[in-house]
Design an enzyme around this catalytic site. Structure first.
Site, PDB file in Angstrom:
ATOM      1  N   ASN A   1     -27.889  -7.718 -11.008  1.00  0.00           N
ATOM      2  CA  ASN A   1     -27.323  -6.733 -11.915  1.00  0.00           C
ATOM      3  C   ASN A   1     -28.052  -6.724 -13.258  1.00  0.00           C
ATOM      4  O   ASN A   1     -28.895  -5.859 -13.512  1.00  0.00           O
ATOM      5  CB  ASN A   1     -25.823  -7.008 -12.086  1.00  0.00           C
ATOM      6  CG  ASN A   1     -25.117  -5.908 -12.856  1.00  0.00           C
ATOM      7  OD1 ASN A   1     -25.741  -5.010 -13.396  1.00  0.00           O
ATOM      8  ND2 ASN A   1     -23.806  -5.974 -12.906  1.00  0.00           N
ATOM      9  N   ASP A   2     -27.774  -7.720 -14.096  1.00  0.00           N
ATOM     10  CA  ASP A   2     -28.380  -7.719 -15.432  1.00  0.00           C
ATOM     11  C   ASP A   2     -29.902  -7.725 -15.389  1.00  0.00           C
ATOM     12  O   ASP A   2     -30.549  -7.138 -16.253  1.00  0.00           O
ATOM     13  CB  ASP A   2     -27.903  -8.945 -16.223  1.00  0.00           C
ATOM     14  CG  ASP A   2     -26.430  -8.830 -16.562  1.00  0.00           C
ATOM     15  OD1 ASP A   2     -25.897  -7.711 -16.473  1.00  0.00           O
ATOM     16  OD2 ASP A   2     -25.828  -9.859 -16.900  1.00  0.00           O
TER      17      ASP A   2
END
Lengths: 99, 467
Positions: free
Chosen positions: B389-390
């Site tokens: 994600n990040d």
């Protein structure tokens, strides 16, 4: 017994740190996990220090403490080397299983 | 052989052993030479232990043998853990390393107390060794506990936390200084140990799951430094050298991890990351995302020339790496070039993702570092993000108000098409909204990573059977 004067010890520490930094900078990022388990295993050479304290005879408490240290370092030594070898065996360049 | 000659032989053996340790690390530079590295380090260790047992002053073999047998009995099962559990094993091993240093330091203090060998220099180094060893012992245990979910892995904070933590350490250091001035004040030794043990627990309390790769690296460095201090206390050059090598690896890995998260080291230790800023996310509310079916994904990827898979820890949690491998096989069979792009902090310790992918038989020359893959991203037809994600959030490049602004990311958004496998639209671990999901070239595949990948693979094999 020969003794080691503090300044010699610090010299060796300084040089070994730079050798360590130089050598480890070259380690492939692929292998950072095995690197950490290998250096854990290498630092379990602390077992040598623990042996030096236990081995000189039975002095009660200090001997017990150092025997516990032999136990802790041996655990690291055995598991560190075995798991590093196991992980490295998985890094294959080409398919070998297909045969 | 006289004792003096024997002792010279022992010291020479230590020199050989130190050389082999350095060569071992040198050979870790590539997977091709890495197996030689382990052989070299094992040889070095064997030489060191045999030489030590041969030293003239060693007379008591019984306790050594018992402790070594027990240590081996515990070490063998610890080497057989599943590879997803390697991070907690590493934490445990750092804990044991710290413990060994603290125990030997304490033992040596009491021996010298009896023999009258205590000097201010010796007690100073012993105090440091006990402080560092004890904090690594409990810190490593806490890290292992958090990584294995025995204790909550989220960040635990309370008011004045840094003040409390630093005063624990401060009092321990002050008592250490007192011991330098009064080397025989043996009552302070256990107090120093207890304070340092408590500090190790307190230090790890506020550290959340996302910072674990960094903290594991710090602990690695601490374990190394405590081995160095043990070497100084015991006047043993081999211990100093090996400890310095361990410390250097911990230091380098810490720097790599901090750079990969764009955070200064002090921030990891003293500024709990867990408290996610609430702003920003609200504005994105009404935006729409495009979703796709596994059949669409299978078609897109099979028609591509180049596919890059970006795995995150979510992939390992879902145990989806073997499905990813099946996808890799299917696509490769069709002549698609498939690579895996690995972010330095993907996984729970440095390099963890590479080990998990290697375990599922993906050739390591297909695992590409972030910096090497980013320039090629615009030429990539499809990027498949699995449980990351990040590390693919373009806000890190574009939005200076984002908490991850400045963090190096894999430029997935620059590919022609992006596929993201995700359970739902909930923001990830850090609670930061991800612009990538709303991009016009992004298609979402909702569901469990393993299930979605199985469906995609089924589509591909079904297609093969029909053809």
């Amino acid at each position: 017994m020969k003794t080691l004067d503090p300044i010699t010890a610090l010299f060796v520490l300084m040089l070994a740190s730079f050798v360590g930094l130089a050598v480890i900078q070259g380690v492939s990022r692929l292998l950072h996990t095995p690197l950490m388990s290998l250096t854990n295993a290498i630092s379990s050479v602390a077992v040598v220090g623990a042996i030096l304290v236990v081995g000189t005879g039975n002095h009660g408490l200090p001997t017990w403490l150092a025997a516990a240290a032999v136990f802790a370092s041996t655990t690291n030594l055995v598991s560190g080397f075995l798991i590093t070898r196991r992980m490295l065996a998985m890094f294959k360049k080409r398919e070998v299983k297909q045969a | 052989m006289s004792d003096a000659a024997l002792m010279n032989g022992v010291l020479f053996a230590y020199l050989v052993s130190a050389t082999l340790f350095i060569l071992a690390l040198r050979w870790m530079s590539s997977p091709e030479t890495a197996r030689r590295a382990v052989a070299s380090a094992v040889t070095a260790m064997a030489i060191a232990v045999v030489a030590t047992l041969a030293r003239p002053e060693i007379v008591n073999y019984q306790w050594i043998a018992i402790a070594a047998v027990l240590g081996t009995a515990l070490g063998i099962p610890l080497a057989r853990v599943p590879l997803t559990a390697v991070p907690e094993r590493t934490g445990l091993s750092q804990s044991f390393g710290g413990m060994a240093a603290a125990l030997v330091g304490t033992a040596k203090y009491y021996l010298w107390l009896e023999e009258g060998g205590l000097t201010p220099f010796r007690t100073g180094v012993i105090s440091l060794e006990i402080i560092l060893g004890c904090l690594t012992a409990t810190g490593g245990l806490m890290a292992a506990g958090k990584l294995a979910d025995w204790i909550p892995s989220r960040s635990i904070t309370y008011p004045l936390q840094n003040v409390v933590n630093l005063s624990l350490l401060g009092v321990a250091v002050l008592l250490g200084i007192y011991l330098v001035i009064n080397p025989t004040a043996s009552w302070v030794v256990p107090i120093i140990a207890v304070l340092a043990l408590a500090f190790g627990v307190a230090l790890l309390m506020p550290i959340g799951g996302a910072d674990m790769p960094t903290v594991i690296s710090f602990l690695n460095a601490y374990a190394g430094i405590s081995a160095v201090l043990m070497g100084i206390v015991l006047e043993n050059l081999l211990l100093i050298t090996a400890g310095a090598l361990d410390g250097a690896s911990g230091f380098i890995l810490s720097v790599v991890m901090c750079k990969a998260m764009n955070r200064p080291m002090s921030n990891v230790l003293f500024g709990a990351f867990g408290a996610a800023p609430a702003g920003g996310a609200a504005a994105a509310e009404a935006r729409t995302v495009q979703s796709a079916t596994p059949a669409d994904a299978a078609l897109l990827m099979s028609q591509a020339d180049k596919v890059v898979i970006v795995p995150g820890y979510g992939m390992a949690v879902a145990q989806a790496q073997h499905r990813a491998r099946e996808l890799y096989d299917q696509l490769t069979k069709r002549g698609v070039d498939v690579y895996f792009a690995v972010h330095p902090v993907a996984g729970r310790m440095p390099g963890h993702m590479n080990v998990l992918l290697a375990e599922s038989d993906i050739p390591y020359d297909k695992l590409i570092e972030m910096d090497d893959i980013n320039p090629d991203m615009p030429q990539v037809d499809v990027v498949l993000v699995i449980g990351a994600n990040d590390v693919v959030n373009p806000a890190a490049r574009t939005d200076s108000s984002s908490p991850i602004y400045g963090m190096p990311i894999i430029d997935a958004d620059k590919a022609k098409t992006v596929l993201c496998i995700k359970r739902s639209m909930n923001p990830g671990f850090s609670g930061i909204e991800n612009e990538l999901y709303f991009a016009p070239n992004t298609l979402m595949l909702f569901g469990d990573a393993k299930a979605v990948l199985s469906d995609v693979v089924k589509q591909l094999t079904g297609e093969a059977a029909a053809a």
